[in-house]
Write a protein that holds these residues in place. Sequence first.
Motif: not given
Length: 328
Positions: A157, A163-166, A220, A159-161
């Motif tokens: 979970r 990745e989304s926010h680098s 990223q 990881r989602d954030t």
Amino acid sequence: MSKEIKRIAVMTSGGDAPGMNAAIRAVVRAGAFHNLHVYGINRGYEGMINGDIQRLEPRNVGNIIHRGGTFLKTARSKEFRTPEGRANAYDALVAHDIDALVVIGGNGTYTGGMVFGEEYDIPIIGVPGTIDNDICGTEWTIGYDSAVNTAMDCVDRIRDTAESHSRTFFVEVMGRHSGFIALSTAVATGAGRVLIPESTEGALDRTIDFLKKSMKRKKQFSLIIVAEGNPFGGASEIADLVSTAIPAMEARVAVIGHLQRGGSPTRIDRIIASRMGYGAVEGLLNGQRNVAIGLINDELTFTPLKDAINNAKPVSAEMMRLAEILAL
Ligand code: F6P
């Protein structure tokens, strides 16, 4: 010759771990199968000292195999560390005519059991119940697989954030003295680096180096798994140290904490708990005493309690190497 075993008691002590209920159930039902009277001691050694002991029949342990925590409750007892506390505990066992003990827990539980077994003539079998997996004489402890699965879900979970926010996330998992949870979680989530108590030389510098290179490669985001007991500090301290070295990096910290200790046990934990609980009862009836049950190469084994405690269990060097190689 040892006294015939007719009445046994089971308890859980130290930190709770998913699968403890399955182990209690197995002890109670295997005991009943062998016509033993089985007793449950509430709140570990604390309950033993206070005589908080009840008869357990097979039906009392229905509907618990899938539940986290321990229905017998648990505690870390200071009083049991004193000779007076242990004397009171022994008196309570004698008052209930208990001939043998099954103690489910980690290193502290085993240490208490070992000392008690040396002082008093009562056979004791330890069952490894701790999420940390830091007990010798077994490849698996009850709760470890569940804890790693929970940590893995949390990191997925995060990881989602990330990745989304680098961002770079420093995720702290449990393991006061050992990195089993951290290393397995790192490999299972494809984390960039893992910091564990067992392998510290140059680990922080290598992490900083890895993150610098990742930034140059325009990677990223990164996930760094930190075992709470590693000597550089918790995830927060490490994030500060790394941020000072790499000011351009956007760092965040997540501490998974006690989430790892709760929840329904995995298939693996239910099965190993059932095997070990049953094995502990059969071991007692076959004359085992002051040993810990374990699973090695998928076989039930017995190791003297003192060896299960005194030897350091190494994390897999192969897992360490592959964690680094696969994070390229
Ligand atoms: O030994 C199991 C464990 O979960 C460790 O990983 C952790 O450091 C410790 O227990 C936390 O204990 P408590 O719940 O008493 O704070």
